[in-house]
Design a protein around this motif. Structure first.
Motif, short mmCIF file in Angstrom:
data_model
loop_
_atom_site.label_atom_id
_atom_site.label_comp_id
_atom_site.label_asym_id
_atom_site.label_seq_id
_atom_site.Cartn_x
_atom_site.Cartn_y
_atom_site.Cartn_z
N MET A 1 120.77 95.03 -9.97
CA MET A 1 120.53 94.28 -8.76
C MET A 1 120.49 92.79 -9.12
SD MET A 1 117.33 94.56 -6.05
CE MET A 1 117.41 96.32 -6.09
N THR A 2 121.15 91.99 -8.33
CA THR A 2 121.21 90.56 -8.63
C THR A 2 119.90 89.87 -8.25
OG1 THR A 2 122.04 89.91 -6.46
CG2 THR A 2 123.69 90.58 -8.10
N GLU A 3 119.72 88.71 -8.81
CA GLU A 3 118.55 87.89 -8.49
C GLU A 3 118.54 87.53 -7.00
OE1 GLU A 3 114.96 86.31 -9.20
OE2 GLU A 3 116.16 87.37 -10.67
N LYS A 4 119.71 87.26 -6.46
CA LYS A 4 119.82 86.92 -5.05
C LYS A 4 119.38 88.09 -4.17
CE LYS A 4 123.45 84.58 -3.76
NZ LYS A 4 124.82 84.21 -3.34
N THR A 5 119.79 89.30 -4.54
CA THR A 5 119.40 90.49 -3.77
C THR A 5 117.89 90.70 -3.86
OG1 THR A 5 121.55 91.52 -4.11
CG2 THR A 5 119.74 92.97 -3.49
N ARG A 6 117.32 90.56 -5.04
CA ARG A 6 115.87 90.72 -5.21
C ARG A 6 115.12 89.70 -4.35
NH1 ARG A 6 117.19 92.42 -10.36
NH2 ARG A 6 117.28 90.36 -11.28
N PHE A 7 115.60 88.45 -4.35
CA PHE A 7 114.97 87.42 -3.52
C PHE A 7 115.02 87.82 -2.05
CE2 PHE A 7 115.54 83.85 -0.65
CZ PHE A 7 114.37 83.15 -0.87
N TYR A 8 116.18 88.29 -1.59
CA TYR A 8 116.34 88.66 -0.19
C TYR A 8 115.42 89.82 0.18
CZ TYR A 8 118.70 89.65 4.22
OH TYR A 8 118.98 89.86 5.55
N LEU A 9 115.30 90.82 -0.68
CA LEU A 9 114.44 91.96 -0.40
C LEU A 9 112.97 91.52 -0.33
CD1 LEU A 9 116.07 94.70 -2.65
CD2 LEU A 9 116.42 94.29 -0.21
N GLU A 10 112.56 90.65 -1.23
CA GLU A 10 111.19 90.14 -1.17
C GLU A 10 110.98 89.32 0.10
OE1 GLU A 10 108.55 90.96 -3.03
OE2 GLU A 10 109.95 92.37 -3.93
N PHE A 11 111.97 88.56 0.49
CA PHE A 11 111.91 87.78 1.73
C PHE A 11 111.73 88.71 2.93
CE2 PHE A 11 114.20 86.01 5.39
CZ PHE A 11 113.48 84.84 5.59
N LEU A 12 112.45 89.82 2.96
CA LEU A 12 112.34 90.78 4.07
C LEU A 12 110.98 91.48 4.08
CD1 LEU A 12 115.87 92.47 4.04
CD2 LEU A 12 114.99 90.80 5.68
N LYS A 13 110.43 91.75 2.91
CA LYS A 13 109.15 92.46 2.83
C LYS A 13 107.96 91.57 3.18
CE LYS A 13 109.86 94.38 -1.27
NZ LYS A 13 109.58 95.12 -2.51
N ARG A 14 108.11 90.27 3.00
CA ARG A 14 106.98 89.34 3.17
C ARG A 14 106.25 89.51 4.51
NH1 ARG A 14 108.99 83.71 1.86
NH2 ARG A 14 109.80 84.82 0.07
N PRO A 15 106.94 89.57 5.66
CA PRO A 15 106.20 89.70 6.92
C PRO A 15 105.78 91.13 7.28
CG PRO A 15 108.54 89.41 7.37
CD PRO A 15 108.36 89.29 5.88
N VAL A 16 106.19 92.10 6.49
CA VAL A 16 105.89 93.50 6.80
C VAL A 16 104.48 93.83 6.31
CG1 VAL A 16 106.57 95.91 6.40
CG2 VAL A 16 108.32 94.15 6.66
N ASP A 17 103.70 94.43 7.19
CA ASP A 17 102.33 94.83 6.86
C ASP A 17 102.35 95.71 5.61
OD1 ASP A 17 99.87 96.42 6.82
OD2 ASP A 17 99.51 95.61 8.82
N ALA A 18 101.43 95.46 4.70
CA ALA A 18 101.37 96.22 3.45
C ALA A 18 101.15 97.71 3.70
CB ALA A 18 100.26 95.67 2.56
N ALA A 19 100.54 98.06 4.83
CA ALA A 19 100.29 99.47 5.15
C ALA A 19 101.52 100.16 5.75
CB ALA A 19 99.13 99.58 6.13
N ASP A 20 102.54 99.39 6.09
CA ASP A 20 103.75 99.98 6.69
C ASP A 20 104.69 100.45 5.59
OD1 ASP A 20 106.04 100.66 8.08
OD2 ASP A 20 106.16 98.79 9.22
N GLU A 21 104.34 101.60 5.03
CA GLU A 21 105.10 102.10 3.88
C GLU A 21 106.52 102.51 4.25
OE1 GLU A 21 103.96 106.66 3.19
OE2 GLU A 21 102.21 105.34 3.15
N VAL A 22 106.77 102.90 5.48
CA VAL A 22 108.12 103.32 5.87
C VAL A 22 109.07 102.13 5.89
CG1 VAL A 22 109.52 104.29 7.74
CG2 VAL A 22 107.34 105.35 7.14
N THR A 23 108.67 101.04 6.53
CA THR A 23 109.55 99.86 6.57
C THR A 23 109.72 99.28 5.18
OG1 THR A 23 108.84 99.40 8.84
CG2 THR A 23 109.92 97.62 7.65
N ARG A 24 108.66 99.23 4.40
CA ARG A 24 108.76 98.71 3.04
C ARG A 24 109.68 99.58 2.19
NH1 ARG A 24 105.39 94.61 2.51
NH2 ARG A 24 105.17 94.61 0.27
#
Length: 121
Positions: free
Chosen positions: A1-24
């Motif tokens: 996985m590229t660094e750019k992809t990892r950054f994007y995935l972390e960006f997408l996860k940031r606003p998702v509630d930590a308890a929302d395991e399905v979306t994460r």
């Protein structure tokens, strides 16, 4: 996985509630493949306006629309829907909370709503 992809995935996860395991889990396990397969696939217009599998009227409708990639189109529907579901449940506005299985089925169903454009069927 590229660094750019990892950054994007972390960006997408940031606003998702930590308890929302399905979306994460969706972000971690499915979004990378969606990005790889559908980042350049047309969703709303573009290449569909030239696709002879559609009749002339349908091609004309596609030509009138602004395009976006299929991955953007899918994520732009899944994330707000999941957020709304979580908000409604938090406010007690549903009969019962959805199970994780039901949430996963919803995501898969949403991913399939444009299967005709993806598989050219």
């Amino acid at each position: 996985m590229t660094e750019k992809t990892r950054f994007y995935l972390e960006f997408l996860k940031r606003p998702v509630d930590a308890a929302d395991e399905v979306t994460r889990s969706f972000i971690e396990h499915m979004v990378p493949a969606l990005m790889e397969q559908y980042a350049v696939k047309s969703a709303k217009g573009g290449e569909h306006s030239r696709d002879t599998q559609y009749d002339e009227e349908t091609r004309r409708k596609f030509a009138q629309k602004h395009d976006q990639s299929m991955v953007s189109h899918l994520l732009n529907g899944i994330f707000p829907s999941m957020r709304l579901l979580n908000l409604l449940e938090a406010e007690g506005m549903g009969p019962i909370p959805f199970s994780n299985v039901e949430r996963r089925v919803y995501i898969l169903a949403y991913l399939m709503h444009d299967v005709d454009k993806i598989a050219q069927i």
